[in-house]
Design a protein around this motif. Structure first.
Motif, PDB file in Angstrom:
ATOM      1  N   HIS A 216       0.835  -1.211   0.000  1.00 61.13           N
ATOM      2  CA  HIS A 216       0.000   0.000   0.000  1.00 61.13           C
ATOM      3  C   HIS A 216       0.867   1.258   0.000  1.00 61.13           C
ATOM      4  N   VAL A 217       1.924   1.238   0.808  1.00 59.40           N
ATOM      5  CA  VAL A 217       2.825   2.395   0.861  1.00 59.40           C
ATOM      6  C   VAL A 217       3.518   2.584  -0.487  1.00 59.40           C
ATOM      7  N   TYR A 218       3.923   1.482  -1.091  1.00 57.04           N
ATOM      8  CA  TYR A 218       4.556   1.554  -2.413  1.00 57.04           C
ATOM      9  C   TYR A 218       3.622   2.240  -3.413  1.00 57.04           C
ATOM     10  N   GLU A 219       2.378   1.803  -3.456  1.00 51.97           N
ATOM     11  CA  GLU A 219       1.416   2.387  -4.399  1.00 51.97           C
ATOM     12  C   GLU A 219       1.214   3.874  -4.119  1.00 51.97           C
ATOM     13  N   MET A 220       1.115   4.236  -2.849  1.00 50.85           N
ATOM     14  CA  MET A 220       0.919   5.640  -2.491  1.00 50.85           C
ATOM     15  C   MET A 220       2.080   6.497  -2.992  1.00 50.85           C
ATOM     16  N   VAL A 221       3.301   6.037  -2.729  1.00 54.14           N
ATOM     17  CA  VAL A 221       4.488   6.816  -3.100  1.00 54.14           C
ATOM     18  C   VAL A 221       4.618   6.919  -4.618  1.00 54.14           C
ATOM     19  N   VAL A 222       4.605   5.786  -5.292  1.00 53.00           N
ATOM     20  CA  VAL A 222       4.877   5.776  -6.734  1.00 53.00           C
ATOM     21  C   VAL A 222       3.760   6.459  -7.520  1.00 53.00           C
ATOM     22  N   GLN A 223       2.511   6.157  -7.193  1.00 54.82           N
ATOM     23  CA  GLN A 223       1.403   6.769  -7.934  1.00 54.82           C
ATOM     24  C   GLN A 223       1.355   8.277  -7.712  1.00 54.82           C
ATOM     25  N   SER A 224       1.645   8.725  -6.491  1.00 54.60           N
ATOM     26  CA  SER A 224       1.659  10.171  -6.222  1.00 54.60           C
ATOM     27  C   SER A 224       2.736  10.865  -7.054  1.00 54.60           C
ATOM     28  N   LEU A 225       3.915  10.259  -7.101  1.00 61.25           N
ATOM     29  CA  LEU A 225       5.012  10.852  -7.869  1.00 61.25           C
ATOM     30  C   LEU A 225       4.718  10.831  -9.368  1.00 61.25           C
ATOM     31  N   LEU A 226       4.106   9.756  -9.849  1.00 64.94           N
ATOM     32  CA  LEU A 226       3.775   9.677 -11.272  1.00 64.94           C
ATOM     33  C   LEU A 226       2.742  10.728 -11.662  1.00 64.94           C
ATOM     34  N   MET A 227       1.748  10.961 -10.808  1.00 66.74           N
ATOM     35  CA  MET A 227       0.746  11.980 -11.110  1.00 66.74           C
ATOM     36  C   MET A 227       1.390  13.366 -11.186  1.00 66.74           C
ATOM     37  N   ARG A 228       2.335  13.623 -10.298  1.00 68.23           N
ATOM     38  CA  ARG A 228       3.025  14.911 -10.319  1.00 68.23           C
ATOM     39  C   ARG A 228       3.874  15.057 -11.582  1.00 68.23           C
ATOM     40  N   VAL A 229       4.560  13.983 -11.960  1.00 66.96           N
ATOM     41  CA  VAL A 229       5.431  14.088 -13.134  1.00 66.96           C
ATOM     42  C   VAL A 229       4.605  14.231 -14.407  1.00 66.96           C
ATOM     43  N   ILE A 230       3.422  13.629 -14.456  1.00 67.41           N
ATOM     44  CA  ILE A 230       2.540  13.802 -15.616  1.00 67.41           C
ATOM     45  C   ILE A 230       2.080  15.258 -15.707  1.00 67.41           C
ATOM     46  N   SER A 231       1.743  15.841 -14.555  1.00 60.70           N
ATOM     47  CA  SER A 231       1.312  17.248 -14.540  1.00 60.70           C
ATOM     48  C   SER A 231       2.422  18.168 -15.028  1.00 60.70           C
TER      49      SER A 231
END
Length: 264
Positions: A216-231
């Motif tokens: 769960h922590v992995y998903e939180m970290v990676v998905q949050s960073l990916l959303m920021r990099v897409i923006s």
């Protein structure tokens, strides 16, 4: 008195003797030198002189060197093309990405690009595969060097964050384009599997073994960073709105959140 005729047996014996003499000549005395020529006849016996063997080894050695040189040159050529492809995507976006623009950026002909990659899709996959492989290898080495569970969590967040935001356009393309291509999507899935496993295995060394919570922590970290990099990638690297958190600030926030979830 009638002359004696040679018998058939004696004729055959004479012919056989003559044949043996022609095939196995006796040692003869040279007319120019008063010595006997006793050089063995090695033709047809598979005997190779020492000089010949040395020449063969030299030729084989040169061939191996040439092969190694060709392989190194081919590897450098592939890396140059991938570097050029990354530069085109990072500088101009996917819309400008063609085999011709990559060839121009690499300083070679388009034929050189096609000699390595059959089409644009194959080149895009190679770009994504190399980027993910480099990130996986960096994660593996940094996690292995961690001394505590907290250090491992911090290294994981920082490594992913620094890699993504060093090339936001590239990783924005990699995430968005993967949804349209099954092969690219599969490579992204493989990356998530391996990086998640690396984090779980590393934290197990520090007795942090709740794999479900780690996931769960992995998903939180990676998905949050990916959303920021897409923006950022979609906005040419410019923060999409006022007050958009700085990368380092957001990175520390994720580390603090992850540590609080995994280390009570």
């Amino acid at each position: 008195m009638l002359p004696m005729r040679p018998s058939p047996t004696s004729a055959r014996s004479g012919a056989a003797a003559s044949d043996r003499a022609s095939r196995c000549p006796r040692a003869t005395t040279s007319t120019s030198r008063n010595t006997v020529d006793r050089t063995p006849n090695t033709r047809g016996l598979g005997i190779v002189s020492i000089d010949s063997r040395m020449q063969l080894r030299k030729r084989r050695s040169m061939t191996q060197q040439e092969i190694a040189h060709h392989q190194n040159r081919s590897r450098r050529s592939a890396e140059e093309i991938l570097d050029a492809a990354v530069a085109v995507i990072s500088d101009h976006g996917l819309a400008a990405f063609t085999m011709n623009t990559v060839a121009t950026k690499a300083g070679g002909s388009v034929g050189r690009v096609y000699a390595r990659y059959a089409n644009k899709e194959a080149l895009l996959f190679a770009v994504k595969d190399r980027a993910f492989s480099q990130l996986e290898n960096t994660l593996e080495s940094r996690l292995a060097a961690s001394d505590t569970g907290k250090d491992a969590i911090a290294e994981f967040v920082r490594t992913v964050s620094e890699t993504l935001f060093a090339a936001p356009k590239l990783f924005s393309f990699m995430v968005s384009h993967s949804a349209e291509d099954a092969e690219l999507h599969g490579r992204g899935f493989a990356f998530h599997q391996r990086s998640r496993s690396l984090l779980i295995d590393c934290l197990a060394r520090f007795d942090i073994i709740d794999s479900s919570t780690i996931g769960h922590v992995y998903e939180m970290v990676v998905q949050s960073l990916l959303m920021r990099v897409i923006s950022l990638g979609a906005n040419e690297g410019v923060p999409p709105y006022p007050g958009f958190p700085k990368t380092t600030t957001y990175q520390e926030f994720l580390i603090e959140t992850a540590v609080s979830r995994l280390i009570p």
